[in-house]
Scaffold this active site. Structure first.
Site, PDB file in Angstrom:
ATOM      1  N   HIS A   6       0.831  -1.195   0.000  1.00 37.64           N
ATOM      2  CA  HIS A   6       0.000   0.000   0.000  1.00 37.64           C
ATOM      3  C   HIS A   6       0.870   1.252   0.000  1.00 37.64           C
ATOM      4  CE1 HIS A   6      -3.001   2.773   2.138  1.00 37.64           C
ATOM      5  NE2 HIS A   6      -3.495   2.544   0.942  1.00 37.64           N
ATOM      6  N   HIS A  48      -0.656  10.949  -2.535  1.00 37.24           N
ATOM      7  CA  HIS A  48      -1.989  10.477  -2.161  1.00 37.24           C
ATOM      8  C   HIS A  48      -3.025  11.596  -2.063  1.00 37.24           C
ATOM      9  CE1 HIS A  48      -5.210   9.265   0.673  1.00 37.24           C
ATOM     10  NE2 HIS A  48      -5.127   8.121   0.023  1.00 37.24           N
TER      11      HIS A  48
END
Length: 225
Positions: A6, A48
Site C-alpha cells: 500500500h 496520495h
C-alpha cells in the site's frame, strides 16, 4: 492471494516515495499500489492527497503547483515526490502496478504512459491495474483501452453488492476492510470479479480477510501477509 504494498511499504518508509516502493519490492510483493495526480505543468506525480500539506514540508494544492515546485519539497527522509514514470522504471518487471487515479482527467495521460511502456519496454497490459473512486475515469480508461484491467473503489456495501463492478466491466472491486462481508465476497466471485481489500495491517484482520476468501490485501506491512 495477491500481496499488495500500500503506497509502497508505508509502514516502513514515507508513503508514495521511491524508497517505500523499493522496500515493497524487497518484501517481494505481488503488486504495488500508488496514487496519481496531474500537476500544473502536466507531469504525472505520485502522491496520495490533493494537497501536499500532510506528506511533505510544503503547502498547497497538487494540481496548482508546477513540477519544479513539487520536486523542491521533502516527502520524508529527504525523498522527493516521484513521477509515475520513475515508479514504473523502479518496478521494471519485478511486480505488477496498481495505479489509483486520484486527480481529475488522469485516465488519458496514465493510459498513454502505459501504452509507451508496453510498446517500448518489457511490460504488458497485464502488469497494470487502474483503480479509482471516480468511476467516470474508469469508464474513460476502458474506452481508451478495453484490455486494461480496472478496479472499482468503494467505501461501503451497495444494496446490489458487486453489480456496479460488473456493470463497469471491472477486473476487481476494491473495498475498505470495515465494510467487507461474506455476502459481498460471494456475490463478487459469482460475477467473476476479484475482491481486493484495503488497508489491512493487523494480524487478526489479515486472518479474517483470508477466511472471507478475498483475492488480495493492501497492507502497509506486506511482509505480514
Amino acid at each position: 492471494m495477491i500481496k499488495i504494498g500500500h503506497r509502497g511499504a508505508m509502514g516502513y518508509a514515507p508513503e508514495n516515495t521511491l524508497i517505500s516502493f523499493k522496500k515493497a519490492l524487497d518484501l517481494r510483493v505481488d503488486m504495488i499500489e500508488l496514487d496519481v495526480y496531474v500537476c500544473k505543468t502536466g507531469e504525472l506525480v505520485v502522491i496520495h492527497d490533493d494537497k501536499v500539506d500532510r506528506t511533505t514540508n510544503g503547502k498547497g494544492w497538487v494540481t496548482e503547483m508546477t513540477f519544479e515546485e513539487l520536486r523542491s519539497l521533502d516527502a520524508g527522509q529527504g525523498e522527493k515526490i516521484p513521477t509515475l514514470e520513475e515508479v514504473f522504471n523502479l518496478a521494471d518487471e519485478k511486480t505488477k502496478i496498481n495505479v489509483e487515479l486520484k486527480g481529475p482527467e488522469t485516465a488519458k495521460p496514465v493510459l498513454s504512459l502505459i501504452d509507451n511502456y508496453v510498446s517500448s519496454k518489457r511490460f504488458s497490459y497485464d502488469d497494470f491495474l487502474i483503480s479509482s473512486f471516480d468511476h467516470h475515469e474508469l469508464v474513460k480508461a476502458k474506452k481508451i483501452n478495453p484490455d486494461i484491467k480496472i478496479g472499482a473503489l468503494i467505501t461501503g456495501v451497495p444494496i446490489d453488492y458487486a453489480k456496479f463492478g460488473q456493470d463497469l466491466g471491472a477486473y476487481s472491486v476494491n473495498l475498505c476492510r470495515e465494510f467487507i462481508n461474506q455476502e459481498f465476497v460471494d456475490d463478487a466471485h459469482k460475477k467473476g470479479l476479484k475482491v481486493l481489500v484495503w488497508t489491512v495491517n493487523d494480524h487478526d484482520e489479515i486472518k479474517r480477510m483470508k477466511d472471507l476468501g478475498v483475492d488480495g490485501i493492501f497492507s502497509n506491512f506486506p511482509d505480514r501477509l
